[in-house]
Design an enzyme around this catalytic site. Structure first.
Site, PDB file in Angstrom:
ATOM      1  N   GLY A  77      40.934  17.150  41.204  1.00  0.00           N
ATOM      2  CA  GLY A  77      41.443  18.215  42.050  1.00  0.00           C
ATOM      3  C   GLY A  77      40.600  18.413  43.289  1.00  0.00           C
ATOM      4  N   ASP A  89      33.519  26.117  35.048  1.00  0.00           N
ATOM      5  CA  ASP A  89      33.568  24.832  34.346  1.00  0.00           C
ATOM      6  C   ASP A  89      32.812  24.859  33.019  1.00  0.00           C
ATOM      7  OD1 ASP A  89      35.120  23.597  36.281  1.00  0.00           O
ATOM      8  OD2 ASP A  89      33.380  22.905  37.425  1.00  0.00           O
TER       9      ASP A  89
END
Length: 436
Positions: A97, A321
């Site tokens: 991404g 994350d």
């Protein structure tokens, strides 16, 4: 090719010293900005993982000469802000991404046509949040369906992009970075107002490349540039998102003591450390220093008795994350951990909240999934299990740590760790064998 990995319960602690490959976020950004400058840049400790190599491949197709040298050094011969050329084939961002969103900021200003695609996972991730502000700047970007999914095409820019004053209500370093990169090509200064801080590697690197960028409280202003001149050398620190697996492992596996060398401790990324310290972890940052504009330290971790805490939306941008591995820590903590404000995890490589609840629950019964987070009851009993990674590198690595600390796990499609951390299982084995 799919592969499985069997992780057995560790009878002893982790002990040793580990040096990580370069930070993934910084590796992406260093390649992109080096490609846009007027000189060559040597990038040391570059992360040769699948995601970062997608960025390399895309820029090579855009006419940038990039060479791989020894010792994880990559050399980029910049073509300048006006030197990119139309690719002869579709750009493939793979699973990344970051590659896709940041490149859109650059490509929206180019006088040529570009088509972009990615793997099955990336093709399901909505791109509207980055395409909409770039469209307001005059970028002609088109995607599939209302969420603007891949494949995406970018039509040639007929003139300079418009400057905008953009208010970011949802923190996203990728969206912010795409607008900043587009702002280099705009007709006047572009301003971004951020409700919350997100990782600031792009801003730091733009400074080092001579861009005119100003920060005032929660507002960023980027000025159009005629040229960029990069440093001769960039040294990328170790990735704190990769370090997080070992920090948690050493915290929850008894009789562990490790040192992780050369880790980036950018304050926009250290939410995982701050939260674990609140949970009672024994973490010390040694030998603090600055390398290529980023704060760096060696991290010393010893096993500890953790306790549950509340983690709300204010923390999430600094540890987005790391939520999967944080959930592992919470399973071994005394009491209850509540994670909220993390709905963003539903549009990552997979729906990570669902994957955590589904797969981790095969080993422990202590997890409840909520719309924007998780409730995790610690000190549960653990069973061995066979689990799916959901083709998500962070789920796979978190399952490996969970299995080692609990009663073992078999992880299907474990090879997806190559997306961000190709040496993960090798480093895990070495930490089991080495002694301080």
């Amino acid at each position: 090719m799919m592969s499985s990995e069997i992780i057995e319960k560790l009878s002893g602690g982790l002990r040793g010293t580990i040096k990580l490959s370069g930070d993934k976020s910084i590796s992406h950004r260093s390649i992109m900005l080096a490609s846009l400058c007027n000189n060559s840049v040597a990038i040391k400790n570059f992360l040769y993982a699948r995601d970062c190599l997608s960025t390399v491949s895309c820029l090579q197709k855009l006419g940038v000469k990039i060479e791989r040298h020894e010792d994880d050094t990559i050399k980029v011969y910049g073509v300048g802000l006006k030197g990119l050329r139309e690719p002869q084939s579709i750009l493939n961002a793979g699973n990344s991404g970051t590659t896709l969103r940041l490149l859109l900021g650059i490509l929206s200003a180019q006088p040529f046509f570009t088509a972009l695609t990615g793997d099955a996972s990336l093709s399901k991730r909505p791109m509207g949040r980055v395409i909409r502000p770039l469209s307001k700047m005059g970028g002609k970007i088109f995607g599939r369906e209302k969420d603007l999914l891949l494949p995406i095409c970018v039509l040639p820019a007929e003139k300079k992009l418009h400057h905008i004053n953009y208010e970011m209500k949802i923190p996203s370093a990728q969206v912010k970075s795409a607008i900043l990169l587009a702002g280099l090509f705009a007709d006047a200064p572009t301003t971004i107002t951020c409700a919350q801080k997100s990782r600031d590697h792009t801003e730091r690197m733009l400074f080092s490349f001579g861009a005119k960028l100003y920060r005032q409280e929660n507002r960023l202003t980027i000025y159009p540039a005629t040229s960029l001149h990069g440093p001769q050398e960039i040294i990328i620190p170790g990735d704190i998102s990769a370090a997080a697996y070992w920090i948690v492992a050493a915290s929850i596996i008894k009789n562990s003591e490790i040192i992780i060398e050369n880790v980036g401790i950018n304050p926009t990324r250290t939410g995982i450390v701050d939260v674990l310290l609140q949970m009672g972890a024994k973490i010390t940052c040694l030998n603090r220093r600055e390398v290529s504009g980023e704060p760096v330290a060696d991290i010393h971790v010893r096993s500890a008795d953790l306790h549950g805490i509340r983690i709300d939306a204010s923390y999430i941008p600094r540890l987005i994350d790391e939520v999967p591995i944080l959930a592992v820590a919470a399973l071994f903590a005394q009491g209850t951990t509540i994670i909220s404000g993390a709905a963003e995890l539903r549009v990552k490589e997979c729906d990570r909240l669902s994957a955590i609840a589904t797969e981790f629950s095969k080993l422990s019964s202590g997890i409840i999934e909520r719309e924007d987070g998780l409730i995790i009851e610690g000190n549960s009993s653990f069973l061995p299990a066979q689990c799916s990674s959901h083709h998500d590198h962070r789920i796979a690595m978190s399952l490996a740590i969970l299995g080692a600390a609990a009663n073992g796990v078999k992880i299907d499609d474990a090879s997806c760790v190559n997306i961000s951390y190709p040496n993960f299982f090798t480093d895990f084995l070495n930490l089991q064998r080495n002694k301080l």
